[in-house]
Design a protein around this motif. Sequence first.
Motif, short mmCIF file in Angstrom:
data_model
loop_
_atom_site.label_atom_id
_atom_site.label_comp_id
_atom_site.label_asym_id
_atom_site.label_seq_id
_atom_site.Cartn_x
_atom_site.Cartn_y
_atom_site.Cartn_z
N GLU A 137 0.96 -0.98 -0.13
CA GLU A 137 0.21 0.06 -0.09
C GLU A 137 0.75 1.19 -0.18
OE1 GLU A 137 -2.45 2.93 0.16
OE2 GLU A 137 -3.25 1.10 0.20
N VAL A 138 0.65 2.00 -0.83
CA VAL A 138 1.51 3.42 -1.16
C VAL A 138 1.60 4.02 0.31
CG1 VAL A 138 1.89 5.43 -2.45
CG2 VAL A 138 1.00 3.27 -3.71
N LEU A 139 0.52 4.60 0.70
CA LEU A 139 0.66 5.51 1.72
C LEU A 139 1.06 5.03 3.12
CD1 LEU A 139 -0.04 8.41 2.81
CD2 LEU A 139 -2.29 7.78 3.40
N ASP A 140 0.84 3.39 3.26
CA ASP A 140 1.26 2.69 4.34
C ASP A 140 2.81 3.06 4.54
OD1 ASP A 140 -0.97 1.52 4.66
OD2 ASP A 140 -0.13 -0.66 4.67
N PHE A 141 3.55 3.02 3.49
CA PHE A 141 5.05 3.45 3.60
C PHE A 141 5.52 4.72 3.42
CE2 PHE A 141 4.99 2.16 -0.83
CZ PHE A 141 5.85 3.02 -1.56
N ASP A 181 18.64 0.37 12.81
CA ASP A 181 18.14 0.40 14.06
C ASP A 181 16.54 0.03 14.28
OD1 ASP A 181 20.55 1.75 15.18
OD2 ASP A 181 19.75 3.36 13.91
N ILE A 182 15.80 0.15 13.26
CA ILE A 182 14.40 -0.01 13.18
C ILE A 182 14.02 -0.93 12.18
CG2 ILE A 182 12.01 0.67 13.21
CD1 ILE A 182 13.18 3.17 14.55
N LEU A 183 13.31 -1.73 11.95
CA LEU A 183 12.83 -2.58 10.76
C LEU A 183 11.26 -2.20 10.53
CD1 LEU A 183 12.96 -4.50 8.33
CD2 LEU A 183 12.64 -6.39 9.82
N ALA A 184 10.88 -1.75 9.56
CA ALA A 184 9.42 -1.27 9.03
C ALA A 184 9.08 -2.18 8.13
CB ALA A 184 9.36 0.11 8.84
N VAL A 185 7.68 -2.80 8.25
CA VAL A 185 6.79 -3.54 7.41
C VAL A 185 5.82 -3.09 7.09
CG1 VAL A 185 8.15 -5.74 7.68
CG2 VAL A 185 6.32 -5.22 9.19
N PHE A 186 5.02 -3.18 5.76
CA PHE A 186 3.65 -2.47 5.71
C PHE A 186 2.78 -3.39 4.90
CE2 PHE A 186 7.51 0.05 5.22
CZ PHE A 186 7.20 1.16 6.14
N GLY A 187 1.53 -2.79 5.00
CA GLY A 187 0.19 -3.72 4.09
C GLY A 187 0.15 -3.71 2.90
N GLY A 188 -0.85 -4.05 2.39
CA GLY A 188 -1.08 -4.79 1.05
C GLY A 188 -1.18 -6.09 0.91
N ASP A 189 -0.44 -6.74 -0.18
CA ASP A 189 -0.20 -7.92 -0.27
C ASP A 189 0.56 -8.46 0.54
OD1 ASP A 189 -0.31 -10.43 -1.07
OD2 ASP A 189 0.27 -10.18 -3.19
N THR A 190 0.35 -9.13 1.60
CA THR A 190 1.10 -9.80 2.58
C THR A 190 1.00 -11.35 2.65
OG1 THR A 190 -0.27 -9.47 4.51
CG2 THR A 190 1.09 -7.77 4.13
N GLY A 191 0.43 -11.80 1.40
CA GLY A 191 0.15 -13.38 1.42
C GLY A 191 1.53 -14.00 1.33
N ALA A 239 -3.02 5.84 9.54
CA ALA A 239 -2.39 5.59 10.92
C ALA A 239 -0.83 5.40 11.03
CB ALA A 239 -3.43 4.50 11.84
N GLY A 240 -0.30 4.99 9.93
CA GLY A 240 1.10 5.00 10.05
C GLY A 240 1.71 6.34 10.33
N ILE A 241 1.08 7.21 9.98
CA ILE A 241 1.74 8.67 10.31
C ILE A 241 1.84 8.92 11.73
CG2 ILE A 241 1.46 11.15 9.87
CD1 ILE A 241 0.38 10.40 6.89
N ASP A 242 0.76 8.52 12.32
CA ASP A 242 0.62 8.90 13.70
C ASP A 242 1.75 7.93 14.47
OD1 ASP A 242 -2.36 10.24 14.42
OD2 ASP A 242 -2.21 9.02 12.45
N GLY A 243 1.85 6.51 13.83
CA GLY A 243 2.72 5.55 14.46
C GLY A 243 4.27 6.09 14.17
N ALA A 244 4.50 6.62 13.19
CA ALA A 244 5.79 7.27 12.77
C ALA A 244 6.27 8.44 13.85
CB ALA A 244 5.72 7.61 11.66
N LEU A 245 5.18 9.31 13.93
CA LEU A 245 5.31 10.41 14.90
C LEU A 245 5.72 10.12 16.24
CD1 LEU A 245 2.79 12.90 13.33
CD2 LEU A 245 5.22 13.34 13.26
N HIS A 246 4.82 9.01 16.54
CA HIS A 246 5.06 8.33 17.86
C HIS A 246 6.81 7.98 18.22
CE1 HIS A 246 4.46 6.22 21.67
NE2 HIS A 246 5.09 5.35 21.26
N VAL A 247 7.21 7.05 17.20
CA VAL A 247 8.37 6.62 16.85
C VAL A 247 9.50 8.01 17.31
CG1 VAL A 247 10.39 5.71 15.66
CG2 VAL A 247 8.04 4.70 15.76
#
Length: 265
Positions: A86-90, A135-145, A225-233
Amino acid sequence: MKKIYLLILLALIGIKVSLAQPSAQTDPDIYVCGPCNGSCDNLQFDKPGKCPHCGMVLVKTKLSDFKKQLALKPVTICFYLQDGVEVLDFAGPMEVFIAAGFNVFTVSKNYKPLRAQTILFVTPDYTVDDAPPADILAVFGGDTGPGVIDSTVIAWIKKQKVQSYFSVCTGAFILGKAGLLDNLTATTYHLQIENLQKAYPKTKVLANTRFVDNGSVITTAGISAGIDGALHVVEKLRGRAYARGVAEAIEYDKWVPENGLVINK
């Protein structure tokens, strides 16, 4: 005689006060540019106003606090991307982390350009075979099959020696496959809450929560919500004032820090 002693005492007190005054001036208030990942992030000013380089409103801070920020080790974040991501996810978190001055690089299974949401091609910086440490590994949604996130990718994720993991949307399923959500609390895209709970019964999955911070594992709800989470980081690593400056830099006025769940504060 008493008067002489009193004068000497007052003189001594006066000397102590005069010596203390200069030390108080060693940590003056200064004004700095809100974080924008430009060279002006390193500048300081002696009066309020706007940054002459980027136009950001200058923020009041202590010189000592500013020096501490400059001395902090740069944060490196690895974005694992897959076909159908998903584009906005990352892209949302990437904008946050870059504005915060973090180093971000992308990784995929191979160097073949991947297609994000059928319309955007992305060529990764590295593959799972040659990616540098982060330091951090980030993964995102979309096709996660399983056809996309196979055993090779999961094995690579398990090998990573990072300080924390970060997922957006159904990226939580990737962390779950790697066993990183066992006995933790998590969240994901609102339409996948029940599916995540069924897939990983050892995980407590919450709905209506923008992000869940377990300490070393942070999951967020869907897409924006990824933006909120990133700001939290950013807040965890640099402080709330700095994170708020990042939110202002990217014109994200919807950030409410308390909207997430922080476990074991």
